[in-house]
Motif scaffolding. Structure first.
Motif, short mmCIF file in Angstrom:
data_model
loop_
_atom_site.label_atom_id
_atom_site.label_comp_id
_atom_site.label_asym_id
_atom_site.label_seq_id
_atom_site.Cartn_x
_atom_site.Cartn_y
_atom_site.Cartn_z
N MET A 212 0.84 -1.20 0.00
CA MET A 212 0.00 0.00 0.00
C MET A 212 0.88 1.26 0.00
SD MET A 212 -3.25 -0.37 -0.05
CE MET A 212 -4.32 -1.76 -0.18
N ARG A 213 0.52 2.22 -0.84
CA ARG A 213 1.32 3.45 -0.95
C ARG A 213 0.66 4.56 -0.12
NH1 ARG A 213 1.17 1.29 -5.79
NH2 ARG A 213 -0.60 2.61 -6.34
N ILE A 214 1.44 5.11 0.80
CA ILE A 214 0.91 6.13 1.70
C ILE A 214 1.69 7.43 1.51
CG2 ILE A 214 0.24 6.67 4.08
CD1 ILE A 214 -0.93 3.95 3.02
N LEU A 215 0.98 8.49 1.19
CA LEU A 215 1.58 9.81 1.08
C LEU A 215 1.46 10.50 2.43
CD1 LEU A 215 2.78 11.97 -0.88
CD2 LEU A 215 0.45 12.81 -1.17
N VAL A 216 2.59 10.95 2.97
CA VAL A 216 2.60 11.57 4.30
C VAL A 216 3.11 13.01 4.17
CG1 VAL A 216 3.48 11.41 6.66
CG2 VAL A 216 3.12 9.32 5.35
N THR A 217 2.24 13.97 4.44
CA THR A 217 2.71 15.36 4.43
C THR A 217 3.23 15.70 5.82
OG1 THR A 217 0.78 16.54 5.25
CG2 THR A 217 0.71 15.86 2.93
N ALA B 104 -3.67 6.14 0.19
CA ALA B 104 -4.22 6.98 1.27
C ALA B 104 -3.25 8.12 1.54
CB ALA B 104 -4.40 6.15 2.54
N VAL B 105 -3.77 9.19 2.13
CA VAL B 105 -2.95 10.36 2.46
C VAL B 105 -3.06 10.61 3.96
CG1 VAL B 105 -2.66 12.85 2.07
CG2 VAL B 105 -3.34 11.36 0.16
N MET B 106 -1.90 10.84 4.59
CA MET B 106 -1.89 11.22 6.01
C MET B 106 -1.28 12.62 6.10
SD MET B 106 -0.57 7.57 7.55
CE MET B 106 -1.43 7.44 9.08
N HIS B 107 -2.00 13.52 6.75
CA HIS B 107 -1.64 14.94 6.63
C HIS B 107 -1.22 15.54 7.98
CE1 HIS B 107 -1.65 19.02 5.42
NE2 HIS B 107 -2.84 19.34 5.87
N PHE B 108 0.11 15.73 8.12
CA PHE B 108 0.65 16.30 9.36
C PHE B 108 1.15 17.72 9.19
CE2 PHE B 108 1.11 11.74 9.49
CZ PHE B 108 0.59 11.43 10.73
N ALA B 109 1.45 18.11 7.93
CA ALA B 109 2.08 19.42 7.71
C ALA B 109 1.16 20.53 8.23
CB ALA B 109 2.33 19.62 6.22
N ALA B 110 1.65 21.31 9.18
CA ALA B 110 0.83 22.39 9.75
C ALA B 110 1.69 23.24 10.67
CB ALA B 110 -0.33 21.79 10.57
N THR C 98 -6.76 18.13 -4.52
CA THR C 98 -5.98 17.24 -5.38
C THR C 98 -6.42 15.79 -5.17
OG1 THR C 98 -4.17 18.78 -5.00
CG2 THR C 98 -3.62 16.77 -6.18
N MET C 99 -6.69 15.44 -3.92
CA MET C 99 -7.18 14.07 -3.66
C MET C 99 -8.48 13.81 -4.41
SD MET C 99 -6.54 13.45 0.39
CE MET C 99 -7.31 11.84 0.27
N LYS D 193 -9.12 8.24 0.82
CA LYS D 193 -8.80 7.88 2.22
C LYS D 193 -7.83 8.90 2.79
CE LYS D 193 -9.72 3.01 1.39
NZ LYS D 193 -10.56 3.34 0.22
N PHE D 194 -8.25 9.55 3.88
CA PHE D 194 -7.50 10.70 4.39
C PHE D 194 -7.43 10.64 5.91
CE2 PHE D 194 -7.48 15.41 5.42
CZ PHE D 194 -6.22 15.67 4.89
N ILE D 195 -6.22 10.82 6.43
CA ILE D 195 -6.06 10.90 7.90
C ILE D 195 -5.58 12.29 8.25
CG2 ILE D 195 -4.88 9.95 9.92
CD1 ILE D 195 -5.44 7.28 8.76
N PHE D 196 -6.34 12.93 9.10
CA PHE D 196 -6.12 14.34 9.39
C PHE D 196 -5.67 14.54 10.83
CE2 PHE D 196 -8.14 18.51 10.64
CZ PHE D 196 -7.19 19.30 10.00
N SER D 197 -4.59 15.33 11.00
CA SER D 197 -4.10 15.69 12.34
C SER D 197 -4.93 16.83 12.87
CB SER D 197 -2.67 16.22 12.26
OG SER D 197 -1.79 15.25 11.82
#
Ligand code: UFG
Length: 324
Positions: free
Chosen positions: A1-6, A68-74, A102-103, A110-114
């Motif tokens: 599984m490919r996960i993009l992590v910001t 899926a995308v996991m978004h930490f950049a903030a 973009t998603m 599929k999105f995981i939000f901080s």
């Protein structure tokens, strides 16, 4: 599984990248390195970009094709958000909109939000459950609360599935000492205490000793960053198994006062450093403690490091042997 992590080069993001790497996920980190550290990315690949670069973002989605995308950049400092709200609405709100737009374009659902406990504002009930009113009292909390509302709409209209994880106070470091907290400037309690123990600072100031708590100082729910990372892995698996959108509080369900944290740090480090009593810091609620029942029941989360002494030990080890 490919996960993009910001934001995977930052404090919390890098611990999730480590957890993903250890589970053999294919990880691509994107980070502008404004706060993060290249050396913090110990698994996967890092591309340095800013989330306001929509064209580059599209190229990355096109090539990497994340599942899926996991978004930490903030940006994460409550005090700074009051002084410079535009920075928070740009970095946390506009840039997150760029990412989720973009998603939607690339049909990644599929999105995981901080998210953060700061969206609750001054809590009316402790411990805080997920259905506590959302009433942020600073631009940082508002910048995150708005995205939670947007996500609800995107689910209804486009079927975007998301998990919003509302963090309480992330603390500690990798028990193996590979990565840890390294903010510049540092504003968080535990690393500041440890810098004082190390002799880098003259004293630690307690911001407010007249709060309505047993010892007069603020109480927070400190959660070890690897337990937080594990909550992300469970959230990801849940979405990959076609779970529906959810929000979860992430904390242990009990808190420690600033004086208790200081006393534990004195014990762990063996140093008797100077402590000063200072005025309250603006915008600090007296007590922030999570009700984590939902996270435990629905995702089967079970914390491994619910022990303040252990948390401070890992942070102390990192402070003494920092790699970045
Ligand atoms: N504190 C001191 N002295 C210091 C630094 C902090 O007394 O030198 C106090 C604060 O006033 C607060 C407590 O220690 O009462 C914890 O402060 P932190 O700055 O470590 O953490 P916060 O609770 O302010 O914020 C953290 C994250 C936020 C997140 C919040 C959610 O930084 O992003 O937890 O609970 F929103």
């Amino acid at each position: 599984m490919r996960i993009l992590v910001t934001g995977g080069a930052g404090y919390i993001g890098s611990h999730i990248v480590k957890a993903l790497g250890e589970k053999n996920y294919d990880v691509l980190v994107i980070d502008n390195l404004s706060k993060g550290h290249e050396k913090a990315v110990i698994f996967g690949k890092l591309i340095v970009i800013d989330l306001n670069n929509k064209q580059k973002l599209k190229e990355i989605f096109n090539q990497f094709k994340p599942d899926a995308v996991m978004h930490f950049a903030a940006s994460i400092e409550v005090g700074e958000s009051v002084v410079d709200p535009m920075k928070y609405y740009q970095n946390n709100t506009v840039n997150t909109l760029n990412l989720i737009k973009t998603m939607v374009e690339y049909k990644i659902d599929k999105f995981i939000f901080s998210s953060t406990a700061a969206i609750y504002g001054n809590p009316t009930k402790i411990p805080i459950t997920e259905n506590h009113p959302i009433r942020p009292i600073n631009p940082y909390g508002k910048s995150k609360a708005f995205i939670e509302e947007v996500l609800e709409d995107l689910d209804k209209s486009y079927g975007l599935k998301y998990i919003s994880l509302r963090y309480f106070n992330a603390a500690g470091a990798d028990p193996e000492g590979r990565i840890g907290e390294s903010h510049n400037p540092e504003t968080h309690l535990i690393p500041l205490i440890l810098k004082t123990a190390k002799g880098e600072r003259k004293s630690i100031k307690i911001f407010g000793t007249d709060y309505p708590t047993p010892d007069g100082t603020c109480i927070r729910d400190y959660i070890h960053v690897d337990d937080l990372a594990n909550a992300h892995l469970l959230a990801l698996e849940y979405l990959l198994n076609n779970g529906k959108s959810e929000v979860f509080n992430c904390g242990y369900g009990h808190g420690y006062s600033i004086r208790e944290v200081i006393d534990t740090a004195k014990k762990v480090t063996g140093k008797n450093f100077n402590v000063e009593e200072a005025d309250r810091r603006k915008g600090d609620p007296a007590v922030l403690v999570a009700d984590n029942t939902k996270l435990k029941k629905k995702l089967g989360w079970s914390p491994k490091f619910d022990d303040l002494e252990f948390i401070i030990k890992t942070a102390w080890n990192w402070e003494l042997n920092k790699k970045f």
